[in-house]
Write an enzyme that holds these catalytic residues in place. Structure first.
Site, PDB file in Angstrom:
ATOM      1  N   PRO A  15       0.831  -1.218   0.000  1.00  0.00           N
ATOM      2  CA  PRO A  15       0.000   0.000   0.000  1.00  0.00           C
ATOM      3  C   PRO A  15       0.863   1.265   0.000  1.00  0.00           C
ATOM      4  O   PRO A  15       0.397   2.335  -0.363  1.00  0.00           O
ATOM      5  CB  PRO A  15      -0.794  -0.114   1.296  1.00  0.00           C
ATOM      6  CG  PRO A  15      -0.746  -1.547   1.673  1.00  0.00           C
ATOM      7  CD  PRO A  15       0.572  -2.055   1.169  1.00  0.00           C
ATOM      8  N   GLU A  51       2.007  -8.393   8.492  1.00  0.00           N
ATOM      9  CA  GLU A  51       2.072  -6.916   8.501  1.00  0.00           C
ATOM     10  C   GLU A  51       3.070  -6.398   7.477  1.00  0.00           C
ATOM     11  O   GLU A  51       3.293  -5.196   7.362  1.00  0.00           O
ATOM     12  CB  GLU A  51       2.445  -6.416   9.903  1.00  0.00           C
ATOM     13  CG  GLU A  51       1.411  -6.764  10.975  1.00  0.00           C
ATOM     14  CD  GLU A  51      -0.011  -6.433  10.498  1.00  0.00           C
ATOM     15  OE1 GLU A  51      -0.844  -7.359  10.459  1.00  0.00           O
ATOM     16  OE2 GLU A  51      -0.236  -5.272  10.089  1.00  0.00           O
ATOM     17  N   ARG A  68      -1.119  -8.914 -21.002  1.00  0.00           N
ATOM     18  CA  ARG A  68      -1.961  -8.546 -22.157  1.00  0.00           C
ATOM     19  C   ARG A  68      -1.168  -7.761 -23.199  1.00  0.00           C
ATOM     20  O   ARG A  68      -1.535  -7.698 -24.358  1.00  0.00           O
ATOM     21  CB  ARG A  68      -3.142  -7.659 -21.720  1.00  0.00           C
ATOM     22  CG  ARG A  68      -4.123  -8.274 -20.788  1.00  0.00           C
ATOM     23  CD  ARG A  68      -5.174  -7.253 -20.376  1.00  0.00           C
ATOM     24  NE  ARG A  68      -6.078  -6.928 -21.483  1.00  0.00           N
ATOM     25  CZ  ARG A  68      -6.012  -5.812 -22.186  1.00  0.00           C
ATOM     26  NH1 ARG A  68      -5.084  -4.915 -21.906  1.00  0.00           N
ATOM     27  NH2 ARG A  68      -6.879  -5.584 -23.170  1.00  0.00           N
ATOM     28  N   ASP A  90      -7.868  -0.173 -25.721  1.00  0.00           N
ATOM     29  CA  ASP A  90      -8.196  -0.340 -24.298  1.00  0.00           C
ATOM     30  C   ASP A  90      -8.704   0.951 -23.677  1.00  0.00           C
ATOM     31  O   ASP A  90      -8.448   2.028 -24.159  1.00  0.00           O
ATOM     32  CB  ASP A  90      -6.907  -0.672 -23.530  1.00  0.00           C
ATOM     33  CG  ASP A  90      -6.667  -2.159 -23.516  1.00  0.00           C
ATOM     34  OD1 ASP A  90      -5.542  -2.543 -23.235  1.00  0.00           O
ATOM     35  OD2 ASP A  90      -7.615  -2.893 -23.824  1.00  0.00           O
TER      36      ASP A  90
END
Ligand code: 4FV
Length: 246
Positions: free
Chosen positions: A89, A116, A154, A169
Site C-alpha cells: 500500500p 504486517e 496482455r 483499451d
C-alpha cells in the site's frame, strides 16, 4: 517475458494465473511464470519465516533472511540483478502506463508480502519498485501480483487473440472505453445504437469517440486533463459537466 513471483502461497498464484489467457500464453511459451516459495528458504527448524515486530505492535512480520535467500536464488537464475516490484500500500499506484513500462522488461520479480509486511532492511537491499494496486489493505501481496502479471501479460505480443484489442483499451489516450454491444440487435426491448449497424466506419468511430468523452467526463473527469480533446469534444465535456474545465 518471464515473471518470478516470490510468495508464501505459490499454489494461489499459479492456480490463478494458470488458467484463461495467461494460462494459454504460458502453454504457448509466450510467458514464463515461476512461483518461488519463500518458505523454502526458512532458516530455522520450525521452518518459520515470520517473527514479532521490534517495538511491539499487532501482527507478525516476514523476516529478512528467507526473502533475501529466495531473491538470491532468482538472481542466480536470471544471471543479473533483476527488477523487483514489491506490492505494498506504500507503493506508487499501478496504472496502464506503468503496465506498458513493465512490459518492456525481459524478467520481472514480484515480491508478495504477508502478515504486517516485510523487514525494511531486505526491502532496501533488493526492491527497485514499490507498487500499490489501490488504497485498501489486503491480507497478502499475491492478488496484487496477479493483477500486475495479468495487466502486463496482455501487452506481450501474441498473448491476446489479436494484439489490436490492446490498442483500443480503456485509458488509451486517457479516455474510458466506449459502450459495446453484440447480438441480438434488440434485447429486453433495448435497441443497439443504429450507427453501429450502419457500416459507416467514420460515423462509428466518431460516435465511439463521443461516448468515450461523455463516459470519461461522467465517471473519471480527473483523466480529462491528460486527454487530448478537440474543441467540439471540449464543448461536449462542458455540456456533460455543466461547467468549464478548460
Ligand atoms: C497491497 C495493496 C496490500 C499489506 C500488508 C499485504 C498487504 C500485507 N499490496 N497493493 N493495496 N498489501 O494491501 O499492493 O502484507
Amino acid at each position: 517475458m518471464r515473471f518470478y513471483i516470490m510468495t508464501l502461497f505459490p499454489d494461489m498464484v499459479m492456480n490463478g494465473l494458470g488458467t484463461s489467457i495467461t494460462g494459454r500464453a504460458m502453454e504457448k511459451d509466450l510467458l514464463g511464470v515461476e512461483a518461488v516459495n519463500i518458505r523454502d528458504y526458512a532458516f530455522n527448524k520450525h521452518n518459520s519465516v515470520d517473527d514479532y515486530p521490534y517495538g511491539g505492535g499487532a501482527g507478525m512480520l516476514m523476516q529478512a533472511e528467507p526473502v533475501y535467500q529466495a531473491y538470491n536464488a532468482v538472481k542466480e537464475k536470471v544471471g543479473r540483478s533483476p527488477r523487483v516490484v514489491y506490492l505494498s500500500p506504500q507503493g506508487r499506484t499501478f496504472h496502464q502506463e506503468m503496465a506498458e513500462e513493465l512490459a518492456r522488461e525481459e524478467e520481472l520479480v514480484l515480491l508478495c508480502g504477508h502478515y504486517e509486511g516485510i523487514d525494511e532492511r531486505v526491502l532496501e537491499e533488493i526492491v527497485t519498485d514499490y507498487v500499490s494496486i489501490g488504497d485498501y489493505v489486503l491480507t497478502g501481496g499475491e492478488l496484487p501480483a496477479m493483477v500486475i502479471v495479468d495487466a502486463v501479460s496482455r501487452l506481450v505480443p501474441g498473448v491476446l487473440h489479436n494484439d489490436v484489442s490492446a490498442e483500443f483499451d480503456s485509458f488509451q489516450d486517457n479516455l474510458l472505453e466506449y459502450p459495446q454491444y453484440s447480438r441480438p440487435e434488440v434485447w429486453h426491448g433495448k435497441q443497439v445504437p443504429p450507427v453501429l449497424l450502419s457500416g459507416h466506419h467514420a460515423n462509428v468511430e466518431k460516435w465511439r469517440r463521443e461516448q468515450s468523452v461523455i463516459r470519461t467526463a461522467r465517471n473519471r473527469p480527473d483523466l480529462l486533463e491528460k486527454a487530448d480533446l478537440d474543441e467540439t469534444e471540449k464543448e461536449l465535456v462542458r455540456k456533460v459537466l455543466g461547467r468549464d474545465i478548460y
